[in-house]
Design a protein around this motif. Structure first.
Motif, mmCIF file in Angstrom:
data_model
loop_
_atom_site.group_PDB
_atom_site.id
_atom_site.type_symbol
_atom_site.label_atom_id
_atom_site.label_comp_id
_atom_site.label_asym_id
_atom_site.label_seq_id
_atom_site.Cartn_x
_atom_site.Cartn_y
_atom_site.Cartn_z
ATOM 1 N N PRO A 43 0.803 -1.213 0.000
ATOM 2 C CA PRO A 43 0.000 0.000 0.000
ATOM 3 C C PRO A 43 0.844 1.275 0.000
ATOM 4 C CG PRO A 43 0.076 -0.917 2.219
ATOM 5 C CD PRO A 43 0.733 -1.913 1.305
ATOM 6 N N GLN A 44 0.417 2.242 -0.832
ATOM 7 C CA GLN A 44 1.026 3.564 -0.807
ATOM 8 C C GLN A 44 0.100 4.459 0.007
ATOM 9 O OE1 GLN A 44 2.266 4.831 -4.731
ATOM 10 N NE2 GLN A 44 3.734 3.135 -4.830
ATOM 11 N N GLY A 45 0.658 5.133 1.007
ATOM 12 C CA GLY A 45 -0.145 5.901 1.958
ATOM 13 C C GLY A 45 -0.035 7.395 1.724
ATOM 14 N N PHE A 46 -1.158 8.089 1.944
ATOM 15 C CA PHE A 46 -1.217 9.535 1.684
ATOM 16 C C PHE A 46 -2.046 10.217 2.756
ATOM 17 C CE2 PHE A 46 -0.764 7.291 -2.249
ATOM 18 C CZ PHE A 46 0.121 8.040 -3.005
ATOM 19 N N HIS A 47 -1.594 11.391 3.219
ATOM 20 C CA HIS A 47 -2.543 12.297 3.843
ATOM 21 C C HIS A 47 -3.541 12.643 2.735
ATOM 22 C CE1 HIS A 47 0.188 13.739 7.371
ATOM 23 N NE2 HIS A 47 0.177 12.430 7.242
ATOM 24 N N ALA A 48 -4.828 12.669 3.044
ATOM 25 C CA ALA A 48 -5.850 12.771 1.984
ATOM 26 C C ALA A 48 -5.589 13.958 1.061
ATOM 27 C CB ALA A 48 -7.236 12.873 2.618
ATOM 28 N N ASP A 49 -5.175 15.108 1.638
ATOM 29 C CA ASP A 49 -4.971 16.275 0.778
ATOM 30 C C ASP A 49 -3.779 16.090 -0.161
ATOM 31 O OD1 ASP A 49 -3.191 16.346 2.875
ATOM 32 O OD2 ASP A 49 -3.444 18.481 3.317
ATOM 33 N N ALA A 50 -2.817 15.261 0.243
ATOM 34 C CA ALA A 50 -1.657 14.997 -0.625
ATOM 35 C C ALA A 50 -2.073 14.170 -1.842
ATOM 36 C CB ALA A 50 -0.561 14.274 0.156
ATOM 37 N N LEU A 51 -2.970 13.189 -1.625
ATOM 38 C CA LEU A 51 -3.421 12.379 -2.771
ATOM 39 C C LEU A 51 -4.282 13.228 -3.709
ATOM 40 C CD1 LEU A 51 -3.289 9.615 -4.092
ATOM 41 C CD2 LEU A 51 -5.319 8.952 -2.795
ATOM 42 N N VAL A 52 -5.108 14.108 -3.124
ATOM 43 C CA VAL A 52 -5.909 15.013 -3.960
ATOM 44 C C VAL A 52 -4.983 15.911 -4.784
ATOM 45 C CG1 VAL A 52 -7.509 16.969 -3.891
ATOM 46 C CG2 VAL A 52 -7.929 14.948 -2.461
ATOM 47 N N ALA A 53 -3.921 16.423 -4.160
ATOM 48 C CA ALA A 53 -2.970 17.284 -4.889
ATOM 49 C C ALA A 53 -2.276 16.497 -5.995
ATOM 50 C CB ALA A 53 -1.939 17.863 -3.915
ATOM 51 N N ALA A 54 -1.919 15.234 -5.701
ATOM 52 C CA ALA A 54 -1.226 14.410 -6.701
ATOM 53 C C ALA A 54 -2.107 14.196 -7.925
ATOM 54 C CB ALA A 54 -0.843 13.064 -6.080
ATOM 55 N N TYR A 55 -3.411 14.067 -7.696
ATOM 56 C CA TYR A 55 -4.344 13.795 -8.790
ATOM 57 C C TYR A 55 -5.078 15.040 -9.274
ATOM 58 C CZ TYR A 55 -3.738 8.802 -9.092
ATOM 59 O OH TYR A 55 -3.210 7.558 -9.334
ATOM 60 N N ALA A 56 -4.602 16.228 -8.883
ATOM 61 C CA ALA A 56 -5.270 17.468 -9.302
ATOM 62 C C ALA A 56 -5.283 17.554 -10.822
ATOM 63 C CB ALA A 56 -4.552 18.666 -8.702
ATOM 64 N N PRO A 57 -6.390 18.065 -11.403
ATOM 65 C CA PRO A 57 -6.503 18.141 -12.860
ATOM 66 C C PRO A 57 -5.376 18.944 -13.495
ATOM 67 C CG PRO A 57 -8.577 18.758 -11.808
ATOM 68 C CD PRO A 57 -7.580 18.581 -10.711
ATOM 69 N N ASP A 58 -4.814 19.901 -12.750
ATOM 70 C CA ASP A 58 -3.761 20.722 -13.348
ATOM 71 C C ASP A 58 -2.359 20.128 -13.123
ATOM 72 O OD1 ASP A 58 -3.560 21.134 -10.684
ATOM 73 O OD2 ASP A 58 -3.557 23.323 -10.763
ATOM 74 N N ASP A 104 1.198 5.900 -7.751
ATOM 75 C CA ASP A 104 0.541 7.088 -7.217
ATOM 76 C C ASP A 104 1.552 8.038 -6.596
ATOM 77 O OD1 ASP A 104 -2.138 5.900 -7.744
ATOM 78 O OD2 ASP A 104 -1.292 4.412 -6.383
ATOM 79 N N ALA A 105 2.547 7.481 -5.921
ATOM 80 C CA ALA A 105 3.568 8.330 -5.318
ATOM 81 C C ALA A 105 4.321 9.116 -6.398
ATOM 82 C CB ALA A 105 4.545 7.489 -4.494
ATOM 83 N N GLY A 106 4.451 8.536 -7.593
ATOM 84 C CA GLY A 106 5.121 9.241 -8.684
ATOM 85 C C GLY A 106 4.397 10.534 -9.037
ATOM 86 N N LEU A 107 3.063 10.488 -8.978
ATOM 87 C CA LEU A 107 2.288 11.708 -9.232
ATOM 88 C C LEU A 107 2.501 12.712 -8.103
ATOM 89 C CD1 LEU A 107 -1.070 10.170 -10.498
ATOM 90 C CD2 LEU A 107 0.780 11.154 -11.854
ATOM 91 N N ALA A 108 2.593 12.199 -6.870
ATOM 92 C CA ALA A 108 2.833 13.083 -5.727
ATOM 93 C C ALA A 108 4.210 13.750 -5.840
ATOM 94 C CB ALA A 108 2.731 12.292 -4.426
ATOM 95 N N GLU A 109 5.204 12.970 -6.281
ATOM 96 C CA GLU A 109 6.548 13.542 -6.469
ATOM 97 C C GLU A 109 6.479 14.706 -7.439
ATOM 98 O OE1 GLU A 109 9.071 10.273 -7.844
ATOM 99 O OE2 GLU A 109 8.003 9.060 -6.368
ATOM 100 N N ARG A 110 5.743 14.486 -8.533
ATOM 101 C CA ARG A 110 5.680 15.544 -9.548
ATOM 102 C C ARG A 110 4.907 16.751 -9.052
ATOM 103 N NH1 ARG A 110 4.740 12.525 -15.133
ATOM 104 N NH2 ARG A 110 2.655 13.197 -14.608
ATOM 105 N N ALA A 111 4.053 16.541 -8.041
ATOM 106 C CA ALA A 111 3.349 17.667 -7.429
ATOM 107 C C ALA A 111 4.222 18.333 -6.357
ATOM 108 C CB ALA A 111 2.032 17.191 -6.833
ATOM 109 N N GLY A 112 5.452 17.836 -6.198
ATOM 110 C CA GLY A 112 6.393 18.477 -5.278
ATOM 111 C C GLY A 112 6.334 17.973 -3.858
ATOM 112 N N LEU A 113 5.643 16.868 -3.622
ATOM 113 C CA LEU A 113 5.506 16.356 -2.252
ATOM 114 C C LEU A 113 6.661 15.413 -1.908
ATOM 115 C CD1 LEU A 113 1.735 15.687 -2.654
ATOM 116 C CD2 LEU A 113 2.677 17.119 -0.831
#
Ligand code: CTP
Ligand code: MG
Length: 227
Positions: free
Chosen positions: A162-177, A187-196
């Motif tokens: 399992p990849q774990g996220f504070h809920a707002d971090a996962l929302v930021a990772a998957y933000a439309p922009d 999923d963590a790869g998307l978070a990395e690209r969002a700067g997390l």
């Protein structure tokens, strides 16, 4: 701090090559998905809010029926063409402070792996993934398979779920922009690209993903040992 778990289970399992979507393949008398759900319910200190299972559209009815009464709230929704589309669909239905995204295809993930991920989330890390040291020698090759270089494996980790996220971090990772899935394969790869920042905790070989027929044979042997 309550937790939701998204289980992406909407893939077709092309590499496995069975006659049904991978999550619904039988392993020792239970589907891969049923085993994965049971493995999550075995983590008694998860403070589990709900499980969001993302499946092929035609499987929504049967899965709702199969998972009714498992002992926690289960939401079943349809997935999309790519894994990231499926996680995005699941994300619409999560509640609670933490979200775990856990492949249906890792039915034997041990309880301590979940605990390590959640402990690191509770300690304040916004994104936490389990990973293993790489044991094989790694070489970078060119288009003709000629070796360019041997890569230093000491600084590499093979990442699981399992990849774990504070809920707002996962929302930021998957933000439309955000940049879109691109080369991110998790999923963590998307978070990395969002700067997390992303923390790696110890994974476990038993959390292997059933991907190929070889993995399915291994899983069926595992199931015999575990009953
Ligand atoms: N997954 C999903 N939606 C997709 C693709 C994958 O929910 N569109 C899920 C799979 O069901 C699996 C997990 O993501 O639990 C990991 O993906 P993978 O192992 O690649 O499964 P498949 O995509 O089904 O397999 P393949 O790539 O061989 O077709
Ligand atoms: Mg896939």
């Amino acid at each position: 701090m309550t937790t939701s778990v998204i289980i992406p289970a909407a893939g077709s399992g092309v590499r496995l090559g069975e006659n049904r979507p991978k999550a619904f393949v039988d392993v020792g008398g239970a589907s891969i998905l049923a085993r994965t759900v049971a493995s999550i319910l075995a983590v008694d200190d998860l403070e589990l809010d709900r499980i969001v299972v993302v499946v092929p559209a035609e499987m929504i009815g049967p899965v709702r029926e199969e998972l009714a009464g498992v002992g926690c709230e289960v939401v079943v929704v349809a997935g999309g063409a790519e894994r990231s589309d499926s996680v995005r669909a699941g994300l619409q239905h999560v509640t609670g402070e933490f979200v775990l995204v856990h492949d249906a295809a890792r039915p034997f993930t041990p309880v301590p792996v979940f605990r390590r991920v959640v402990a690191a989330l509770r300690a304040g890390n916004p994104v936490v993934v389990p990973g293993l040291p790489v044991v094989d020698t790694l070489k970078r090759v060119d288009a003709q398979d000629r070796v360019d270089e041997t890569v230093d494996r000491a600084v590499l980790r093979a990442i699981q779920t399992p990849q774990g996220f504070h809920a707002d971090a996962l929302v930021a990772a998957y933000a439309p922009d955000s940049d879109g899935p691109g080369t991110a394969t998790d999923d963590a790869g998307l978070a990395e690209r969002a700067g997390l920042p992303v923390l790696v905790v110890d994974g476990d070989p038993d959390a292997f993903k059933i991907t190929t027929p070889w993995d399915l044979r291994l899983a069926r042997d595992f199931a015999k040992g575990r009953a």
